[in-house]
Scaffold this active site. Structure first.
Site, PDB file in Angstrom:
ATOM      1  N   TYR A 113       4.634   4.540  -7.550  1.00 13.82           N
ATOM      2  CA  TYR A 113       5.807   3.812  -6.716  1.00 13.82           C
ATOM      3  C   TYR A 113       5.380   3.482  -5.428  1.00 13.82           C
ATOM      4  O   TYR A 113       5.584   2.509  -4.879  1.00 13.82           O
ATOM      5  CB  TYR A 113       7.094   4.878  -6.725  1.00 13.82           C
ATOM      6  N   SER A 114       4.347   4.391  -4.805  1.00 15.12           N
ATOM      7  CA  SER A 114       4.148   4.231  -3.504  1.00 15.12           C
ATOM      8  C   SER A 114       3.400   2.944  -3.360  1.00 15.12           C
ATOM      9  O   SER A 114       3.402   2.267  -2.241  1.00 15.12           O
ATOM     10  CB  SER A 114       3.185   5.259  -2.661  1.00 15.12           C
ATOM     11  N   ASP A 122       0.984   8.328 -19.063  1.00 18.26           N
ATOM     12  CA  ASP A 122       1.122   9.090 -17.656  1.00 18.26           C
ATOM     13  C   ASP A 122       2.287   9.821 -17.821  1.00 18.26           C
ATOM     14  O   ASP A 122       2.504  10.956 -17.315  1.00 18.26           O
ATOM     15  CB  ASP A 122       1.047   8.211 -16.768  1.00 18.26           C
ATOM     16  N   GLY A 123       3.362   9.324 -18.528  1.00 19.94           N
ATOM     17  CA  GLY A 123       4.482  10.059 -18.624  1.00 19.94           C
ATOM     18  C   GLY A 123       4.430  11.216 -19.367  1.00 19.94           C
ATOM     19  O   GLY A 123       4.996  12.274 -19.012  1.00 19.94           O
ATOM     20  N   SER A 173       3.462   0.283  -5.016  1.00 18.18           N
ATOM     21  CA  SER A 173       4.573  -0.907  -5.083  1.00 18.18           C
ATOM     22  C   SER A 173       5.244  -1.231  -3.911  1.00 18.18           C
ATOM     23  O   SER A 173       5.620  -2.202  -3.343  1.00 18.18           O
ATOM     24  CB  SER A 173       5.624  -0.751  -6.333  1.00 18.18           C
ATOM     25  N   ASN A 213       3.882  13.144  -8.802  1.00 17.92           N
ATOM     26  CA  ASN A 213       3.929  11.982  -8.287  1.00 17.92           C
ATOM     27  C   ASN A 213       4.369  11.633  -6.889  1.00 17.92           C
ATOM     28  O   ASN A 213       3.822  11.637  -5.884  1.00 17.92           O
ATOM     29  CB  ASN A 213       4.390  10.928  -9.033  1.00 17.92           C
ATOM     30  N   ASP A 241      15.983   0.785   2.328  1.00 23.04           N
ATOM     31  CA  ASP A 241      16.381   1.265   0.907  1.00 23.04           C
ATOM     32  C   ASP A 241      16.126   2.512   0.833  1.00 23.04           C
ATOM     33  O   ASP A 241      16.733   3.448  -0.389  1.00 23.04           O
ATOM     34  CB  ASP A 241      15.639   0.225  -0.028  1.00 23.04           C
TER      35      ASP A 241
END
Length: 483
Positions: free
Chosen positions: A361-362, A235-236, A364, A318, A348
């Site tokens: 990230y979402s 994905d990177g 997670s 993303n 945070d």
């Protein structure tokens, strides 16, 4: 009774005052009959007259609609009850037919007027344009089909130039040369690689002289001559391809050679077949085209004290993340939608993600998993100091601003797809909206099938032992997965 009959005559002539007078007559306080024996006969006559008048009033009222009773009533208890219900049934006379006597013992229905026409207009709060495809016959709303459709890529002219990207290091150079040879010799395509990769190939494979490269000055013009992109890795590499094209982006076909590979649905073993299908999906044979997912991107601009910073505009695939960084204090962020304050984040940080980034990230941080074709922006808090702050989905038309208030105890940090970290001081902000340029991603089969297979392959979505039927408890359950 005389008053009631006069009201009836005026009602028949169409006068509204007749209704008012008759209603007041029926609801006024009648004199109590005398208790003396001499007045007993007069009292009986009065009761009979009152009964006749009340029956006459009820009969006439049954032929009046609620709106007419409200309009004609002037005084009395009935008019008060009409006022309390006027907002609910004030139009009832125009919605349902009212039976009326035709003099022959039958019932005839009221003739309605022609229904009013309307149209729908699309607006962003400042401008509007007519949107008429959802209005049928000018009087009701109807969907012609789903809001989103599958897309198929068909070349109107054969592609000529391809950009090949790979993840860092020299481990995938043999794979890259294999793919490049097929593109050059079999598909007759000009192969372009990054300057770093061109230097590695020149030192390891000096016999390969058909590679082309570019310099930093040509990055802004890559979309003008690159027809499609081949990504080798995970994905990177796909995120890196998105970062190379801040504006229009060519179609991307990605092969799984990385660790996770949620966005890489093609196997390297099938690269010759998949690339042939990609290059040969030419007009006028649209049925041989390839399915493509238009992955939404976000356009993010950094502002210092309300002024846009030159060179600080990013296209993210993303998410954009605003967090407290290394500060020990809670992050205070004001969230605006078109200059309207919608909430204040204390925690945070906060994430604004695309549907493609919903599995990054979402997820997670507790966000929802969203299909990449859903037109939405995910608003996900990161460890909020509130029990009621839940993730939400906003429409893709939302224009958001995340601002560090002047009274905040500390600064904040913003990152774009995990890169290009910037510090936001008190009074600084970022604006986020849907980008005009999505990333066309070539599917292996179609967008929904690829997406569910990636969920199972990468996240082990809903994998469990299958329940055994009664009587087979001794047999071990099997794990069901997608084929």
């Amino acid at each position: 009774v005389a008053w009631a009959r006069r009201g009836e005559e005026k009602l028949e002539r169409g006068g509204a005052c007749g209704v008012s007078e008759m209603v007041w007559t029926m609801t006024r306080r009648w004199p109590c009959p005398s208790s003396s024996p001499a007045s007993s006969s007069a009292s009986g006559d009065a009761s009979q007259r009152r009964g006749e008048a009340r029956s006459l009033w009820k009969a006439r009222r049954s032929h009046l609609t609620h709106g007419e009773r409200c309009e004609g009533s002037g005084r009395g208890s009935w008019s008060g009850s009409c006022r309390t219900r006027r907002h609910h049934v004030s139009c009832s006379s125009s919605l349902s037919p009212t039976p009326s006597s035709n003099g022959l013992g039958g019932v005839e229905k009221r003739k309605f007027q022609e229904k009013a026409k309307f149209q729908l207009c699309r607006t962003d709060g400042f401008t509007c344009e007519t949107e008429s495809q959802h209005v049928a016959e000018g009087s009701f709303v109807k969907f012609d089909g789903p809001a989103t459709q599958n897309h198929m890529l068909v070349w109107k002219s054969c592609p000529k130039t391809v950009l090949v990207l790979k993840k860092r290091g020299t481990a995938l150079l043999p794979k890259l040369t294999e793919v490049a040879r097929h593109l050059w010799y079999e598909q007759n395509l000009q192969v372009v690689v990054e300057p770093e990769v061109a230097g590695e190939l020149e030192s390891l494979h000096p016999d390969l002289d058909f590679f082309e490269t570019f310099d930093e000055r040509d990055v802004a013009k890559l979309h003008e001559f690159v027809d499609f992109i081949v990504c080798l890795g995970g994905d990177g590499v796909v995120l890196h391809a998105s970062n190379l094209f801040p504006k229009a982006m060519p179609p991307v076909i990605s092969f799984h050679l990385g660790s996770l590979g949620f966005l890489t649905n093609h196997k390297h073993e099938d690269h010759q077949l998949d690339l042939s299908n990609m290059c040969n999906s030419c007009y006028p044979t649209p049925l041989s085209g390839v399915f493509v997912t238009l992955r939404m991107r976000l356009s993010v601009q950094v502002l210092r004290k309300g002024v846009p910073v030159p060179g600080k505009k990013f296209e993210v695939l993303n998410e954009v993340c605003v967090d407290r960084g290394s500060n020990s204090y809670l992050c205070m962020i004001e969230c605006y939608e078109r200059n309207r304050l919608i909430t204040k984040v204390q925690g945070d940080g906060v994430l604004l993600s695309t549907p493609t980034g919903s599995t990054a990230y979402s997820v997670s941080a507790g966000g929802s998993i969203v299909h990449p074709s859903v037109p939405a922006i995910l608003f996900t808090p990161v460890c909020p100091h509130s029990l009621s702050f839940r993730p939400v989905l906003l429409p893709d038309s939302a224009e958001l601003e995340l601002k560090v208030p002047e009274r905040a105890r500390s600064t904040a940090w913003v990152s774009f797809d995990g890169k290009n970290k910037e510090e936001l001081l008190q009074g600084d902000s970022i604006t986020v909206r849907m980008s005009d340029y999505p990333m066309p991603s070539i599917n292996k089969t179609d967008e929904t099938d690829d997406w569910f297979k990636s969920l199972v392959r990468c996240l082990r979505w809903n994998e469990r032992l299958e329940q055994t039927p009664f009587g087979d408890e001794e047999e071990e359950g099997s794990t069901y997965t997608l084929p």
